[in-house]
Motif scaffolding. Sequence first.
Motif, PDB file in Angstrom:
ATOM      1  N   SER A 195      47.083  31.564  82.700  1.00 17.54           N
ATOM      2  CA  SER A 195      47.777  30.634  82.319  1.00 17.54           C
ATOM      3  C   SER A 195      46.969  29.936  81.136  1.00 17.54           C
ATOM      4  O   SER A 195      47.794  29.186  80.316  1.00 17.54           O
ATOM      5  CB  SER A 195      47.876  29.758  83.198  1.00 17.54           C
TER       6      SER A 195
ATOM      7  N   GLY B 250      55.072  29.400  77.472  1.00 18.64           N
ATOM      8  CA  GLY B 250      55.291  28.333  78.402  1.00 18.64           C
ATOM      9  C   GLY B 250      55.513  28.750  79.834  1.00 18.64           C
ATOM     10  O   GLY B 250      55.044  28.176  80.873  1.00 18.64           O
TER      11      GLY B 250
ATOM     12  N   GLY C  59      52.837  30.943  81.292  1.00 14.45           N
ATOM     13  CA  GLY C  59      51.618  30.126  81.550  1.00 14.45           C
ATOM     14  C   GLY C  59      52.032  29.270  83.238  1.00 14.45           C
ATOM     15  O   GLY C  59      51.047  29.167  83.838  1.00 14.45           O
TER      16      GLY C  59
ATOM     17  N   ALA D 151      42.434  26.901  77.680  1.00 19.26           N
ATOM     18  CA  ALA D 151      43.393  27.021  76.764  1.00 19.26           C
ATOM     19  C   ALA D 151      42.511  26.810  75.168  1.00 19.26           C
ATOM     20  O   ALA D 151      42.710  27.606  74.448  1.00 19.26           O
ATOM     21  CB  ALA D 151      44.508  26.312  76.784  1.00 19.26           C
TER      22      ALA D 151
ATOM     23  N   SER E  32      51.251  28.408  73.516  1.00 18.48           N
ATOM     24  CA  SER E  32      52.330  27.447  73.537  1.00 18.48           C
ATOM     25  C   SER E  32      51.843  26.275  72.846  1.00 18.48           C
ATOM     26  O   SER E  32      52.470  25.605  71.943  1.00 18.48           O
ATOM     27  CB  SER E  32      52.497  27.028  75.294  1.00 18.48           C
TER      28      SER E  32
ATOM     29  N   ARG F 242      43.321  26.941  83.561  1.00 14.84           N
ATOM     30  CA  ARG F 242      44.601  26.631  82.843  1.00 14.84           C
ATOM     31  C   ARG F 242      44.061  26.239  81.601  1.00 14.84           C
ATOM     32  O   ARG F 242      44.768  26.072  80.397  1.00 14.84           O
ATOM     33  CB  ARG F 242      45.434  25.774  83.584  1.00 14.84           C
ATOM     34  N   HIS F 243      42.858  25.272  81.564  1.00 12.64           N
ATOM     35  CA  HIS F 243      42.857  24.110  80.570  1.00 12.64           C
ATOM     36  C   HIS F 243      41.394  24.838  80.001  1.00 12.64           C
ATOM     37  O   HIS F 243      40.789  24.274  79.161  1.00 12.64           O
ATOM     38  CB  HIS F 243      42.414  22.715  80.840  1.00 12.64           C
TER      39      HIS F 243
ATOM     40  N   LEU G 191      48.896  29.147  77.562  1.00 14.36           N
ATOM     41  CA  LEU G 191      49.025  27.695  77.334  1.00 14.36           C
ATOM     42  C   LEU G 191      48.538  27.387  75.680  1.00 14.36           C
ATOM     43  O   LEU G 191      48.993  26.776  74.950  1.00 14.36           O
ATOM     44  CB  LEU G 191      48.106  26.642  78.115  1.00 14.36           C
TER      45      LEU G 191
END
Length: 297
Positions: free
Chosen positions: A158, A81, A84, A107, A165, A104-105, A162
């Motif tokens: 990131s 986390g 990230g 993930a 996480s 980032r997304h 993520l």
Amino acid sequence: MANSSNDKPLLGMAFAFATTIVGASASAATKYISSEVPLGSIVLIQFVVGLLVLSPWMYRQGLSGLASEHWQRHIIRGLAGFAGFCFFYLALQHIPLVDSSLLRHSAPLFVALVAYLWVGAKVPKSRWLPMIIGFLGIALILRPSSTVNVWHLAGLGSGLSLAISMVGTRLLSHDESSSKILFYYHIIALILSLPLALYTWQGIPAWAWPYLLYNSLSIFVAMWLYTKAYSYAKASVVSPIGYFSVVNAGILGWLIWDHLPDAIAFIGIAVVICAGLITVWQSAREEKQNAKLKARN
């Protein structure tokens, strides 16, 4: 022992969607002040504020209530986390909000691999369709940006962090409460952020404090929503909903910085929404089927 109702996918996705709205606004606030406030200060204050919000719960629990038998998972989740956020904030400083958010997304593209390597979990075949569709939408949105550089790689880092996480949160949610998961995460991240903050510390302008505090409170709320989401649904169910953060970030990037996506990027946004809707439809159907099976038994 945490709440055992870990199979409510629609509720999990509702929490996840709320996370995307709160998280996108926090990202916009961070990008707005990132040229004046060092990354270390942003991260440190973010986790200090989070611990202050958690302090009444910590007081009620006492030392015995804070004990955990899953410290290894807490450490992995905390490290991931923290990394990230650092990667994400670095990306925010140098590339458009929508680019950093979509990276980032990414993930969900890593979740299946992380879950397999961590606990040997397999993702149902039906979950791959929305993930692939979401990836195609992300590729369409990213296409209009400038040449990919090291800051895009930071954004991708990131996304990988993520994903770790996400899986860690889901694993911990079987045995720990949402508040305890957040407590250990904040403690670990605070310890990690302190040296970075001291090394890069400089005076924070008065005008930046409202944005900094808003970011810190919003991140805490987003993490609480995110933790609740993974306590009700599997990572493979919840993670595709994160694609909506890209849409939200694109809207904010347009309103604040006039970063208006072109026609192809808008098609990508529509594809991302379709990926999320397919996930919702699949989960609703599975939930009805499970309810029928339980009723028969």
